[in-house]
Design a protein around this motif. Structure first.
Motif: not given
Length: 432
Positions: A281-301
């Motif tokens: 659960a801890i690992v999956m929460l990290l993966i989900g949150a990190s994936s969201a941050m990775s997407w927003i980082m790409s969104y703002v270039n």
């Protein structure tokens, strides 16, 4: 758009400084940045979708299986047999117990796929043993902490699976095979340092055992080591996928620990399953949150901006790769491996590819680099576990850790600038 990037970075590091757990820091920083960019309803919806989408991958099913098999083997008497095998093979060499510690951590880390488990299982036996034989306790703790990280490179490794997803589809089988030579090189480098350090401080060597005893100890450890050949052999041979290999690893570890070694009782399985669920659960929460941050980082270039900046600093690929490594070492000292791989792979991989580095080669480099962070203050999880096992403080083990850091950094430079170390075995097996 550039203001959104500033909001993301400032919010994230402010939360880290306030000791907010890393997964919550990532998730909150992502949500705040989205709210800064768009209205509340679409912002919340987008973050939720990215959190869910980040863990919606069949490949990630391998992680709970490997976590569970690692926990079962951690309690199943595997560590004791691996230590006895290592003691029989190399205990008589200069700095014998230190070398045994490195080899045991490497073998157990490879089987369990967890640096923390290797530190706890091997350290709880080897650190008191080394202290009893005259070794400095802080040196013993430093050796355990550094050596345990080799399991991140030698498969089965959860972090290599996560990198495969972050990179956009590098073969897990190729990554698993590619990790062997770098992992072995790290272990050998640590052994060389341990031998020199032990000779310098006059630490004792172990007794040379009769050949029959050596054979007996090696045979006793073979069932445990067989897991590596079953998992990797099956994946390379196309018999099963990485996810199916995880399920087979669980079945094999159950048979070994419950049926053959009889170190784990049926009544203990419920607590092991619960621990595996918590860890997953801890690992999956990290993966989900990190994936969201990775997407927003790409969104703002942000990745594009960093790539352009690095490539304008110099045209020398040697210098740029050195800068990337230094950045990752700094990141690894403050951030767990899972979010670091998910967040910074999309940033640095395009730069590495422009310099001619393959995604496979870069994956081994980033995992080896961030493994150093696992045993580095102030956040290194392995460091804290090692100190807890040895009942010592981080300040006391930094000095004996320094030559071990240097050895790991030297191997990192070799892996970075010599692609064949990572790519030879995958190419040999037709996985490149």
């Amino acid at each position: 758009m550039e203001y959104s990037g500033i909001v993301l970075v400032v919010t994230f590091f402010a939360l880290l400084l306030l000791n907010v757990p890393i997964s919550f820091s990532i998730g909150i920083a992502t949500a705040v940045t989205m709210l800064f960019s768009i209205d509340f309803a679409p912002a919340v919806t987008t973050v939720s979708q990215r959190l869910a989408g980040g863990v919606n991958s069949f490949v990630l099913l391998a992680i709970p299986f490997f976590v569970l098999s690692g926990l079962i083997m951690g309690r199943g008497g595997i560590a004791k047999r691996l230590i006895e095998c290592a003691m029989a093979l190399i205990g008589m060499l200069p700095g014998g117990l230190a070398l045994v510690n490195v080899l045991s951590c490497t073998m157990f880390g490879a089987i369990s796929g967890s640096a923390v488990a290797a530190t706890s299982a091997i350290g709880s036996f080897m650190i008191p043993q080394m202290e009893q034989k005259g070794y400095d306790k802080n040196f013993a703790t430093a050796v355990t902490s550094a050596a345990a990280t080799t399991g991140m490179l030698i498969p089965p490794s959860n972090i290599l699976i996560i990198y495969a997803i972050a990179s956009g589809g590098v073969s897990i089988a190729a990554l698993f095979v590619a990790g062997y030579l770098p992992g072995i090189l790290v272990a050998l480098a640590l052994m060389i340092v341990c031998a020199g350090y032990s000779k310098l401080h006059g630490y004792p060597t172990g007794d040379r055992l009769p050949f029959s005893i050596v054979i007996e100890k090696v045979v006793a450890a073979l069932p445990s080591l067989l897991l590596i050949f079953i998992v990797i052999g099956g994946i390379i041979g196309g018999v099963f996928t990485a996810t199916e290999a995880g399920a087979i690893a669980v079945l094999y570890s159950l048979i070994l620990s419950v049926g053959i070694y009889k170190e784990v009782k049926i009544s203990e399985l419920s607590s092991i399953l619960l621990k595996a669920a918590e860890t997953t659960a801890i690992v999956m929460l990290l993966i989900g949150a990190s994936s969201a941050m990775s997407w927003i980082m790409s969104y703002v270039n942000i990745p594009q901006a960093i790539s352009e900046f690095l490539l304008t600093l110099s045209e020398n690929p040697i210098l740029i790769l050195l800068l990337i490594n230094l950045c990752l070492i700094l990141i690894g000292a403050f951030m767990d491996m899972t979010p670091a791989v998910l967040i910074f792979t999309p940033i640095f991989l395009p730069v590495a590819e422009q310099l001619g580095m393959s995604p496979l080669h870069f994956g081994i480099m980033i995992v080896l680099n961030l493994s150093i962070g696992l045993c580095s203050p102030p956040v290194g999880s392995v460091l804290f576990v090692g100190c807890a096992v040895a009942k010592t403080s981080i300040e006391k083990i930094i000095k004996p850790l320094l030559p071990l850091y240097f050895a790991m950094f030297c191997v990192l430079m070799l892996v970075t600038y010599v692609p064949a170390i990572s790519e030879f075995l995958p190419a040999l097996f037709g996985l490149g």
